[in-house]
Design a protein around this motif. Sequence first.
Motif, short mmCIF file in Angstrom:
data_model
loop_
_atom_site.label_atom_id
_atom_site.label_comp_id
_atom_site.label_asym_id
_atom_site.label_seq_id
_atom_site.Cartn_x
_atom_site.Cartn_y
_atom_site.Cartn_z
N UNK A 1 0.82 -1.21 0.00
CA UNK A 1 0.00 0.00 0.00
C UNK A 1 0.85 1.27 0.00
N UNK A 2 2.05 1.17 0.54
CA UNK A 2 2.89 2.36 0.72
C UNK A 2 3.68 2.75 -0.51
N UNK A 3 3.85 1.82 -1.45
CA UNK A 3 4.75 2.07 -2.57
C UNK A 3 4.08 1.78 -3.91
N UNK A 4 4.16 2.74 -4.81
CA UNK A 4 3.67 2.53 -6.17
C UNK A 4 4.51 1.45 -6.84
N UNK A 5 3.84 0.57 -7.56
CA UNK A 5 4.54 -0.48 -8.28
C UNK A 5 4.85 -1.70 -7.45
N UNK A 6 4.50 -1.67 -6.16
CA UNK A 6 4.70 -2.84 -5.30
C UNK A 6 3.35 -3.49 -5.05
N UNK A 7 3.26 -4.78 -5.35
CA UNK A 7 2.06 -5.58 -5.15
C UNK A 7 2.40 -6.70 -4.16
N UNK A 8 1.38 -7.48 -3.77
CA UNK A 8 1.70 -8.54 -2.82
C UNK A 8 0.87 -9.78 -3.05
N UNK A 9 1.40 -10.88 -2.52
CA UNK A 9 0.71 -12.17 -2.50
C UNK A 9 0.84 -12.71 -1.09
N UNK A 10 -0.04 -13.64 -0.73
CA UNK A 10 0.01 -14.19 0.62
C UNK A 10 -0.42 -15.65 0.60
N UNK A 11 0.19 -16.39 1.50
CA UNK A 11 -0.12 -17.80 1.67
C UNK A 11 0.73 -18.37 2.78
N UNK A 12 0.64 -19.68 2.95
CA UNK A 12 1.43 -20.38 3.96
C UNK A 12 2.53 -21.16 3.26
N UNK A 13 3.77 -20.77 3.50
CA UNK A 13 4.92 -21.46 2.93
C UNK A 13 4.91 -22.92 3.39
N UNK A 14 5.28 -23.86 2.51
CA UNK A 14 5.23 -25.28 2.93
C UNK A 14 6.09 -25.60 4.15
#
Length: 284
Positions: free
Chosen positions: A71-84
């Motif tokens: 949210x703080x930086x233009x051009x930065x997106x995110x993904x989320x999950x549980x690493x194995x």
Amino acid sequence: MSPKPDDMPQTTGPATEALPEIVDSHCHLDFPDFDGELPEIIARARAAGVTRMVTICTKLHTEANVRAIAEAYEGVFYAAGTHPMRAGEEKMTSVEELVALARHPKFVGLGETGLDYHYSADSAEAQKTSLRIHIEAARQTRLPLIIHSRDADADMAQILTEEFHAGAFTCVMHCFTSSPELAKAALDLGFYLSMSGITAFPKSQEIRDIFAAAPLDRILVETDAPYLAPPPHRGRRNEPAYTAHTARRGAEVFGLSYPDFAAQTSANFDRLFWKAARTPQVPA
């Protein structure tokens, strides 16, 4: 740990030539390695032509921190999950939880998830359950799945194939260093392979050969920062700016100029990570 100016990726040709834009499709900007330096890290990335990046949440209880960075930086997106490697210790997520998180405009992918039997074979069953939950969330949201696979090729190929035939979804095999057989299984399903800094290591010819045999329109590049820095930074902290080093090696693998390879992998990213595309379009 700011790099010296002569350590940064350099352009070629006239000084007025536009720097090719490239995407770091997988990094971890919330990791403590970057504490207090994010503005400089992101500025260096942009100076190297890395105008977009996806920062990955590996433990869902830290999702708010990763979201705040996006949210703080233009051009930065995110993904989320549980690493194995966390599947055996974290609370098991649900499809509903992941689908709800995916409503955020900068949430662009599910994961990373997958199977890791190198360090965490004792939690294999929890990993498989978690992976299938993430796959169903990917189906429902039409967002790409981000897969981590290590020393689990047979189970990974089986699960991805079974689940795909039960209902289509999209996927990238992040930081791909697995076997030609798993690469073929993934590519046959229409999935993508992502090049990390490992691809640029001198002794990684077998990995380069796997990529060279893959369709060019199914290739992404990434850093997995702060890990796996490519030469000339190997052994030091990685950061998104160094995507350019890996991409230059990738261009050599495919016999392309750097600008052409940068343009192609960026187009591939736009197609797969459609919410982070220059012109977002919901897939049909």
